[in-house]
Motif scaffolding. Structure first.
Motif, PDB file in Angstrom:
ATOM      1  N   LEU A 202       0.826  -1.208   0.000  1.00 51.05           N
ATOM      2  CA  LEU A 202       0.000   0.000   0.000  1.00 51.05           C
ATOM      3  C   LEU A 202       0.859   1.256   0.000  1.00 51.05           C
ATOM      4  CD1 LEU A 202      -3.048  -0.882   2.262  1.00 51.05           C
ATOM      5  CD2 LEU A 202      -2.977  -0.573  -0.215  1.00 51.05           C
ATOM      6  N   SER A 206       0.560   3.797  -2.988  1.00 50.59           N
ATOM      7  CA  SER A 206       0.152   5.170  -2.687  1.00 50.59           C
ATOM      8  C   SER A 206       1.156   6.166  -3.255  1.00 50.59           C
ATOM      9  CB  SER A 206       0.022   5.376  -1.176  1.00 50.59           C
ATOM     10  OG  SER A 206      -0.948   4.502  -0.670  1.00 50.59           O
ATOM     11  N   LEU A 209       0.589   6.275  -6.984  1.00 54.21           N
ATOM     12  CA  LEU A 209      -0.640   7.010  -7.305  1.00 54.21           C
ATOM     13  C   LEU A 209      -0.440   8.516  -7.128  1.00 54.21           C
ATOM     14  CD1 LEU A 209      -3.255   4.621  -5.674  1.00 54.21           C
ATOM     15  CD2 LEU A 209      -3.347   5.410  -8.046  1.00 54.21           C
ATOM     16  N   ALA A 210       0.287   8.890  -6.084  1.00 52.07           N
ATOM     17  CA  ALA A 210       0.504  10.314  -5.812  1.00 52.07           C
ATOM     18  C   ALA A 210       1.353  10.948  -6.908  1.00 52.07           C
ATOM     19  CB  ALA A 210       1.170  10.486  -4.455  1.00 52.07           C
ATOM     20  N   ARG A 219      -8.217   9.301  -8.575  1.00 52.79           N
ATOM     21  CA  ARG A 219      -7.190   8.743  -7.701  1.00 52.79           C
ATOM     22  C   ARG A 219      -7.797   8.369  -6.350  1.00 52.79           C
ATOM     23  NH1 ARG A 219      -2.762  10.856  -4.276  1.00 52.79           N
ATOM     24  NH2 ARG A 219      -3.426  12.990  -4.588  1.00 52.79           N
ATOM     25  N   LEU A 221      -7.242   7.338  -2.285  1.00 52.47           N
ATOM     26  CA  LEU A 221      -6.308   7.336  -1.155  1.00 52.47           C
ATOM     27  C   LEU A 221      -6.556   6.040  -0.406  1.00 52.47           C
ATOM     28  CD1 LEU A 221      -6.969  10.995   0.051  1.00 52.47           C
ATOM     29  CD2 LEU A 221      -5.031  10.186  -1.319  1.00 52.47           C
ATOM     30  N   LEU A 222      -5.497   5.260  -0.238  1.00 50.07           N
ATOM     31  CA  LEU A 222      -5.671   3.899   0.280  1.00 50.07           C
ATOM     32  C   LEU A 222      -5.071   3.748   1.671  1.00 50.07           C
ATOM     33  CD1 LEU A 222      -4.514   2.106  -2.989  1.00 50.07           C
ATOM     34  CD2 LEU A 222      -6.879   2.438  -2.234  1.00 50.07           C
ATOM     35  N   THR A 223      -5.781   3.060   2.542  1.00 50.03           N
ATOM     36  CA  THR A 223      -5.215   2.693   3.845  1.00 50.03           C
ATOM     37  C   THR A 223      -5.696   1.309   4.251  1.00 50.03           C
ATOM     38  OG1 THR A 223      -6.919   4.208   4.689  1.00 50.03           O
ATOM     39  CG2 THR A 223      -4.644   4.722   5.284  1.00 50.03           C
ATOM     40  N   ALA A 269     -10.672   2.969   0.932  1.00 44.10           N
ATOM     41  CA  ALA A 269     -10.340   3.855  -0.192  1.00 44.10           C
ATOM     42  C   ALA A 269     -11.182   5.115  -0.112  1.00 44.10           C
ATOM     43  CB  ALA A 269     -10.585   3.138  -1.519  1.00 44.10           C
ATOM     44  N   ALA A 272      -9.823  10.838  -3.813  1.00 43.03           N
ATOM     45  CA  ALA A 272      -8.929  11.924  -3.408  1.00 43.03           C
ATOM     46  C   ALA A 272      -9.514  13.301  -3.725  1.00 43.03           C
ATOM     47  CB  ALA A 272      -7.565  11.757  -4.074  1.00 43.03           C
ATOM     48  N   LEU A 293      -6.031   2.476  -9.845  1.00 41.14           N
ATOM     49  CA  LEU A 293      -5.298   1.650  -8.878  1.00 41.14           C
ATOM     50  C   LEU A 293      -4.541   0.513  -9.594  1.00 41.14           C
ATOM     51  CD1 LEU A 293      -7.142   0.472  -5.655  1.00 41.14           C
ATOM     52  CD2 LEU A 293      -5.331  -0.829  -6.698  1.00 41.14           C
TER      53      LEU A 293
END
Ligand SMILES: Nc1ncnc2c1ncn2[C@@H]1O[C@H](COP(=O)(O)OP(=O)(O)OP(=O)(O)O)[C@@H](O)[C@H]1O
Ligand SMILES: [Mg+2]
Length: 369
Positions: A202, A206, A209-210, A219, A221-223, A269, A272, A293
């Motif tokens: 991840l 991330s 992706l950024a 886009r 934002l993944l955690t 997710a 963004a 992704l």
């Protein structure tokens, strides 16, 4: 990674298919029910796991066929490497056991991951962000597996230890603490490996992706989050994970399952641009996030392994407007690697740049064009 040849025997509606493919884009078109997704499913079985439908093996045998099924491919696993022959299937004598051969020799299913990484997007995944955590976890684990082929083995061993601990707790709560402790040591060993691999995947994803322009695909934002929805930031240590399981024996025995641990974690997710949780985004926005992704992940894998995963994009083209579709093709053709796309209309693939292998599928038969 490139499949240069694929052959199917008695796999779903395909009695016998043999097709070649080049690097770059592969476009499969044909009417509803022609057998397009079945071909992608066959390819997905050349990686560890249960394939893109997670269907029972016996269901994949062609109706009316007397034996099992076989899927075979010649794969270029990287630049300058000789093709490797990957085969999988079942035999009538053992309908529940998946057989795997690598260059003709029997191999473990997990060994497929050393040669081939496959990622897919299917219409069934449109609900990935709104459905149960289990499917998101499996999706995340496929992303991890593409980067780290050992992930499948850790996953299998963790699951086996989890089942054994569950049985022990159900049978004799409080009994045999030594056996329990040894199972929990295995859970801690494989659980920390799984957890660390997820977190590092991840982090890499991330960062990728950024660094990428969001447009035309949204886009995310993944955690990684735990079962309570709290972000998982620091990786588990072996001692802490062992203590977690040891401390929850009574709770887990009462619940009839292991109530905490990496097997309960989930992928969160957020869109963004809007800051909204993916589950609350429109279908199109969710799909666009999945697409960006997958594309960013392909870049991560290329960086880490020196070869791109094979992408299976089932009916993705039809759901994009023409400018996004063109952007997708541009991106896929530009990055190299192989991507298989399906659609009901040949015209969907007219604008594809670069080398394209085109097949028309009708009534279980495949022809070039
Ligand atoms: N074991 C099986 N034996 C024979 N046919 C099967 C088997 N399993 C599924 N099928 C059939 O295979 C056909 C093709 O399925 P597939 O999902 O590949 O179609 P498709 O080309 O992707 O269609 P769509 O455009 O609707 O997604 C379907 O009619 C399905 O019912
Ligand atoms: Mg289909």
């Amino acid at each position: 990674m490139t499949l240069i040849r694929l052959s199917l025997t008695d796999f779903r509606n395909h009695a016998g298919v043999d097709l070649g493919a080049g690097p770059g884009l592969v476009a499969l078109h044909g009417d509803n029910g022609a057998g397009k997704t079945n071909i992608l499913e066959a390819i997905s079985l050349l990686a560890p796991g249960r394939g893109l439908r997670r269907a029972p093996l016996a269901e994949m045998v062609r109706d009316g066929a007397s034996g099992g099924f076989a899927v075979f491919a010649e794969v270029l696993a990287g630049e300058g490497l000789a093709p490797v022959a990957l085969g999988t299937g079942i035999e009538p004598a053992h309908p529940g056991r998946r057989l795997v051969r690598i260059n003709g020799s029997p191999a473990a299913t997990t060994a497929l991951g050393d040669w081939l990484a496959v990622l897919w997007l299917t219409p069934a995944m449109d609900r990935l962000f709104v459905e149960s955590a289990g499917n998101r976890r499996r999706f995340l684990d496929r992303l991890v597996l593409a980067l780290d082929p050992r992930h499948a083995q850790h996953g299998n061993r963790y699951e086996a230890a989890l089942r054994a601990r569950g049985k022990l707790l159900a049978g004799q709560p409080g009994a045999d603490p030594q056996w329990l402790a040894s199972l929990e040591a295995q859970l801690a060993e494989h659980g920390t490996a799984i957890d660390a691999a997820r977190l590092s995947t991840l982090a890499a994803l991330s960062a990728e992706l950024a660094a990428q322009p969001g447009a035309p695909f949204a886009r995310p934002l993944l955690t990684l989050i735990d079962a309570e929805g709290a972000p998982r930031t620091a990786p588990w240590t072996v001692d802490a994970l062992r203590a977690l399981f040891a401390g929850r024996r009574r709770i887990d025995a009462a619940a009839g399952r292991a109530t905490a641990g990496p097997h309960r974690d989930d992928l969160s997710a957020i869109h963004a641009a809007s800051g909204r949780a993916a589950a609350r985004c429109s279908t199109g926005e969710q799909k666009a996030m999945l697409l960006s992704l997958i594309l960013a992940h392909s870049d991560c894998v290329a960086r880490a392994r020196g070869a791109r995963p094979v992408l299976l994009l089932d009916e993705v083209a039809a759901h994009l407007d023409p400018s996004r579709r063109a952007a997708l093709y541009e991106r896929l053709a530009g990055q190299g690697g192989q991507a298989w796309l399906t659609g009901t209309e040949a015209a969907l693939f007219d604008a594809m740049p670069g080398p394209v292998t085109r097949y028309r599928i009708a009534g279980g038969r495949i022809s070039a064009g």
